[in-house]
Design a protein around this motif. Structure first.
Motif, PDB file in Angstrom:
ATOM      1  N   THR A  56       0.839  -1.197   0.000  1.00  0.00           N
ATOM      2  CA  THR A  56       0.000   0.000   0.000  1.00  0.00           C
ATOM      3  C   THR A  56       0.871   1.243   0.000  1.00  0.00           C
ATOM      4  O   THR A  56       1.969   1.249   0.559  1.00  0.00           O
ATOM      5  CB  THR A  56      -0.932   0.033   1.226  1.00  0.00           C
TER       6      THR A  56
ATOM      7  N   VAL B   5      -5.196   6.015  -0.240  1.00  0.00           N
ATOM      8  CA  VAL B   5      -4.462   4.756  -0.334  1.00  0.00           C
ATOM      9  C   VAL B   5      -4.546   4.187  -1.751  1.00  0.00           C
ATOM     10  O   VAL B   5      -5.621   4.150  -2.351  1.00  0.00           O
ATOM     11  CB  VAL B   5      -5.008   3.722   0.667  1.00  0.00           C
ATOM     12  N   THR B   6      -3.408   3.744  -2.264  1.00  0.00           N
ATOM     13  CA  THR B   6      -3.380   3.001  -3.520  1.00  0.00           C
ATOM     14  C   THR B   6      -2.639   1.692  -3.271  1.00  0.00           C
ATOM     15  O   THR B   6      -1.799   1.593  -2.368  1.00  0.00           O
ATOM     16  CB  THR B   6      -2.673   3.769  -4.650  1.00  0.00           C
ATOM     17  N   TYR B   7      -2.958   0.694  -4.067  1.00  0.00           N
ATOM     18  CA  TYR B   7      -2.301  -0.607  -3.981  1.00  0.00           C
ATOM     19  C   TYR B   7      -1.370  -0.735  -5.177  1.00  0.00           C
ATOM     20  O   TYR B   7      -1.745  -0.439  -6.311  1.00  0.00           O
ATOM     21  CB  TYR B   7      -3.338  -1.726  -3.975  1.00  0.00           C
TER      22      TYR B   7
END
Length: 344
Positions: free
Chosen positions: A277, A285-287
Motif C-alpha cells: 500500500t 491509499v493506492t495498492y
C-alpha cells in the motif's frame, strides 16, 4: 488515513532532532561515507528511496569512478531573521540527478545505506551510505573463487551450454574487474588483480576454443528453469509461474537450474512486498505491485534485459494478481525467445 507526518503534527509530537551526520559525515577506519538528499514529496517512501540511491551514487563518485552525464544542483541558503524570528536556515546540499558510472553502484559489494532522516521543516529526506572496504575485498575474493570453481567444474565439456557458461564467466570477471577499478584509489583489492588476470586468461582460452568448435544446438526441452523471488509469493502464484515455464517448452526445476526467472519486487518503507500500500495525503491509499523480471544464469548473471512490471490500483487490490499473470504471459515467452536466439 493520515500520513505519519500529519499524524505527528496532529498529536503535537516534536520532530526528531537532526542527526550529526547531516552536517558532518562520520569517519571510521575501513569505511567510506557519503550522503544523498531528496525533496520530501507526498509519498515519503519514494523520497527515501531516491535519497538512498543518491547516497550510494555519492559513495561511488567519491571513489573517483568515471562519471558521465552528471548533473549537480547546489542549493545554498543564508540565515535571516524577521521580527526576531528565524525565517530561513543555513546550509548547503548537492543533489546528483543523473550519474552513470563505469560500475553500477548496486554491483559494488559492501555498499549499504546505514540511516535515513526526514526533515519535514526543510521538506528534505537525507540518507547516509557507506562502503565497507574489508567486506568489499572479501566479497570480490569469494566471487573470483566461485568463478574458478565454475570453470573447473565445466572441465573439457564441449557444448553450446558450456560456451554459454564461459560467456557468463567472462561477464562475471568483467564485474569483478569493474569493482576492483572503483576500489583502486583506496588500495583495497590490489592483491586480487593477479588472480583476476590469471583467471581471465584461463576462461578466455576455453571460450575461444569453444567459439571455433562445431557445437550441436541446445536441447531446450532438457533445459531447467527455476524461480527466484525476494518475497514470499502468494498461494497459487508460484505454481502458476511453473506452469508457464513448462508451457514455454522448458523443465521447471528449483534444484540447480540452468536458468532462473528472477522476480525482484519493490515495496514501501517496510521493504519488498508482492502487493504493498502507498499512502498519498492527496489521493489516499493506492495498492501497488512493482517488479523487475529478468532471465538469469543459475548463478545470477543476467542473460536478458530486465522488464519492469508496474500495476497500480485504488480502492482495493482485487484483480491485481490476474493482471500480474497477464504481464507474465506477455513477457516470459519474449525473454525466453531472446535467450534462445542468442544460443542458436
Amino acid at each position: 488515513m493520515l500520513s505519519a507526518l500529519l499524524l505527528s503534527a496532529a498529536l503535537g509530537l516534536q520532530p526528531a532532532p537532526r542527526p550529526a551526520w547531516v552536517e558532518r559525515l562520520p569517519e571510521s577506519p575501513g569505511r567510506l561515507y557519503a550522503m544523498g538528499t531528496a525533496d520530501l514529496v507526498a509519498r515519503e517512501g519514494q523520497s527515501i528511496t531516491r535519497a538512498s540511491d543518491r547516497a550510494r551514487l555519492e559513495v561511488v563518485a567519491r571513489l573517483r569512478a568515471t562519471v558521465k552525464g552528471q548533473t549537480s544542483i547546489t542549493q545554498r541558503t543564508a540565515e535571516g531573521k524577521r521580527d526576531g524570528q528565524t525565517t530561513v536556515g543555513s546550509g548547503e546540499r548537492v543533489v546528483r540527478e543523473e550519474v552513470s558510472v563505469g560500475a553500477r553502484a548496486e554491483d559494488l559489494p559492501g555498499l549499504v545505506v546505514e540511516q535515513t532522516f526526514t526533515d519535514p521543516a526543510a521538506r528534505t529526506v537525507y540518507a547516509l551510505a557507506y562502503l565497507d572496504l574489508p567486506q568489499a575485498r572479501a566479497t570480490l575474493a569469494s566471487r573470483l573463487d566461485a568463478i574458478r570453481l565454475a570453470r573447473v567444474r565445466l572441465g573439457k565439456e564441449s557444448s553450446r551450454r558450456a560456451l554459454w557458461k564461459f560467456r557468463k564467466l567472462t561477464l562475471d570477471l568483467d564485474q569483478v574487474e569493474a569493482s576492483l577499478g572503483l576500489l583502486a584509489v583506496t588500495g583495497v583489492g590490489a592483491d586480487l588483480r593477479p588472480l583476476l588476470e590469471a583467471e581471465r586468461a584461463a576462461v578466455d582460452l576455453r571460450r575461444d576454443h569453444l567459439n571455433q568448435a562445431d557445437l550441436p544446438p541446445v536441447d531446450f526441452s532438457r533445459t531447467a528453469l527455476g524461480l527466484r523471488s525476494n518475497v514470499d509469493l502468494p498461494p497459487g502464484v508460484a505454481s502458476y509461474l511453473k506452469s508457464q515455464v513448462t508451457a514455454c517448452g522448458l523443465v521447471s526445476r528449483e534444484t540447480d537450474p540452468d536458468l532462473v526467472l528472477d522476480l525482484a519486487f519493490g515495496g514501501g518503507p517496510r521493504g519488498p512486498e508482492f502487493i504493498f500500500t502507498d499512502m498519498d495525503v492527496y489521493s489516499g491509499v493506492t495498492y501497488r505491485l512493482e517488479a523487475k523480471v529478468a532471465l538469469t544464469e543459475g548463478g545470477g548473471a543476467p542473460l536478458t534485459r530486465t522488464v519492469p512490471i508496474v500495476i497500480v490500483q485504488g480502492e482495493s487490490p482485487e484483480g491485481m494478481v490476474n493482471q500480474f499473470r497477464r504481464q507474465i504471459e506477455r513477457w516470459l515467452p519474449r525473454l525466453l525467445g531472446e535467450f534462445k536466439a542468442e544460443m542458436r
